[in-house]
Each structure stands twice: as C-alpha cells, then as structure tokens.
Design an enzyme around this catalytic site. Structure first.
Site, PDB file in Angstrom:
ATOM      1  N   CYS A  57       0.745  -1.179  -0.200  1.00  0.00           N
ATOM      2  CA  CYS A  57       0.106  -0.082  -0.090  1.00  0.00           C
ATOM      3  C   CYS A  57       0.795   1.193   0.008  1.00  0.00           C
ATOM      4  CB  CYS A  57      -0.875   0.097   1.177  1.00  0.00           C
ATOM      5  SG  CYS A  57      -1.929  -1.515   1.327  1.00  0.00           S
ATOM      6  N   HIS A  61      -0.072   5.198  -0.046  1.00  0.00           N
ATOM      7  CA  HIS A  61      -0.343   5.736   1.395  1.00  0.00           C
ATOM      8  C   HIS A  61       0.960   5.795   2.113  1.00  0.00           C
ATOM      9  CE1 HIS A  61      -4.569   5.520  -0.037  1.00  0.00           C
ATOM     10  NE2 HIS A  61      -4.295   4.309  -0.305  1.00  0.00           N
ATOM     11  N   CYS A  93      -9.998  -0.820  -3.047  1.00  0.00           N
ATOM     12  CA  CYS A  93      -8.600  -0.195  -2.883  1.00  0.00           C
ATOM     13  C   CYS A  93      -7.894  -1.304  -3.851  1.00  0.00           C
ATOM     14  CB  CYS A  93      -8.025   0.445  -1.873  1.00  0.00           C
ATOM     15  SG  CYS A  93      -6.640   1.403  -2.217  1.00  0.00           S
ATOM     16  N   CYS A 201     -25.546 -11.212  16.746  1.00  0.00           N
ATOM     17  CA  CYS A 201     -26.817 -10.712  17.673  1.00  0.00           C
ATOM     18  C   CYS A 201     -28.008 -11.191  16.915  1.00  0.00           C
ATOM     19  CB  CYS A 201     -26.638  -9.489  17.701  1.00  0.00           C
ATOM     20  SG  CYS A 201     -25.732  -8.509  18.743  1.00  0.00           S
TER      21      CYS A 201
END
Length: 240
Positions: A57, A61, A93, A201
């Site tokens: 990455c 970034h 991405c 849940c």
C-alpha cells in the site's frame, strides 16, 4: 423531584445517557489485556496488517496518512454511489488499484489490514457522519436498530438501550458502541469485524442474518457511529 429526574434518566436511551465503552464493563484482567500491547492478542493482527500495508500500500499511502481515517467511516463512495465501510474501502482499493482479487470479508488478510488502519486512529474521537448523501442510510440504520427481529421478536434497542448494564447469562449487557473494531473476542479466540458481531446478535434472536458486506450492515454501522460520536477508538479492543 430527584426521584422523578432519576426515572426520566432511566427512560432515556443509552445514547442520551452517560455513554460507556464495553471496556468499562469488563473484568480487570481483560481490561489489563487490552491496555498492554504486549498482551493484547489483537496486536498480532495489527502487526500482520502493518506488513501487508508496507508491502502493498505504501506506493499510494503513508502510515501517517491513515491517522484519523477509521474515525470517519462509513463514508460515501463516489465509485458506487453508496456508503462504504472501512473494510469495504480497503477491498475496493485492492481491486481497483492493485488489480488483484479483493480479500474476502472476514478473511485474515482483510481483518489484518483493517485492524492496522483502524489502529492508527486509536485514541481519536469517532466523527459524526456529516455528508448529506449518507442521510438515507443513517435513517435506515436507525430503523434497523429499532426493528424487532427473529423468533424472539427483539430489537437492538431492547437490549442495548433499555437493559444496558444489566446481566444476561452472566454477562453485562453493553451499550453496543463500536469503539474497538476489528476486535479480539475471547469467545472467538480471534479477531472479528463489527459485521460478525451483528450477525451473532441476529442469530441469537433467531433471525436470518444478512450476508457479509450487505448494505444493511453498513447502514447499522453508520447509525452506531453516529450514536457513539465523540467516543474514543480503541482498536484493537479486547472483549469477553
């Protein structure tokens, strides 16, 4: 008068009372595990995510550029014209810019990368969604949170607002603020996403869960983050 005020406060949902992270409801030993990065097992996923980030990455970034990102998600995705959560953004991405198949939801690579990116925002407050394009999804999430589901005919509100702080099967019912995801859950013996917890849940009330990545989960997360706005991120949190 004081008694009346106390009753009124009890009637307020968790979002309107003093909010508590699930961290505050844990045993001291579990709190200590989360506090100490050398003991927190979730840091293993963060370390793997850092390796993947540095390998795949950094052409686009930097680590510093990830500071604050997790506090702003879910966000609007221009490419799809819909809200997207952090894991969805990372997957998109990978697919769009690395031109490889994106990691599957709840896979080790995606959980590791998401945990690493979210960890860069640890200690920062969750931002309230401000993009007006998110408003319909926010309202959808609010409706889902209040909707009775499954054979037990229960809603999120009934557990996490009306009965937060009480005990169920020996465990304290939390207010359900998503401050630590992805997090390490002792029950899972591993790291999992908020979507995994929401699915748990739903099956717990005997309701059919949505598929991983469903828009309904993104809408629920958007509402939960709005409800938890201003609370500090803890990733990777530890929970029972």
């Amino acid at each position: 008068m004081k008694r009346l005020l106390a009753l009124l406060l009890l009637a307020l949902p968790a979002s309107a009372q003093d909010r508590r992270s699930g961290f505050e409801d844990m045993a001291r030993e579990t709190q200590a595990m989360q506090r100490d990065d050398m003991q927190n097992p979730g840091m293993l996923w963060v370390a793997e995510g850092e390796d993947r980030f540095n390998r795949d990455c950094t052409a686009c970034h930097s680590e510093a550029s990830m500071r604050g990102v997790a506090a702003r998600y879910p966000a609007w995705d221009e490419a799809t014209g819909a809200p997207i959560d952090l894991a969805g953004r990372i997957s998109a991405c990978v697919e769009r810019h690395q031109r490889v198949a994106p990691p599957a939801r709840e896979s080790q690579p995606l959980l590791a990368l998401t945990a690493y990116v979210a960890h860069q925002s640890r200690g920062l407050p969750i931002s309230r969604p401000s993009d007006p394009r998110l408003a319909p999804a926010l309202e959808q999430g609010r409706a889902l949170y209040g909707e009775r589901r499954g054979q037990l005919d229960l809603s999120c509100v009934q557990c996490h607002d009306d009965n937060a702080g009480r005990r169920l099967a020996g465990s304290t019912i939390p207010q359900a603020h998503p401050t630590g995801y992805p997090l390490y859950r002792l029950e899972w013996q591993g790291v999992g996403s908020l979507q995994r917890r929401l699915r748990g849940c739903m099956t717990g009330v005997r309701s059919e869960p949505f598929a991983y990545g469903a828009a309904e989960y993104v809408a629920l997360e958007l509402f939960l983050n709005d409800r938890a706005a201003g609370m500090l991120l803890e990733t990777p949190a530890v929970r029972p």
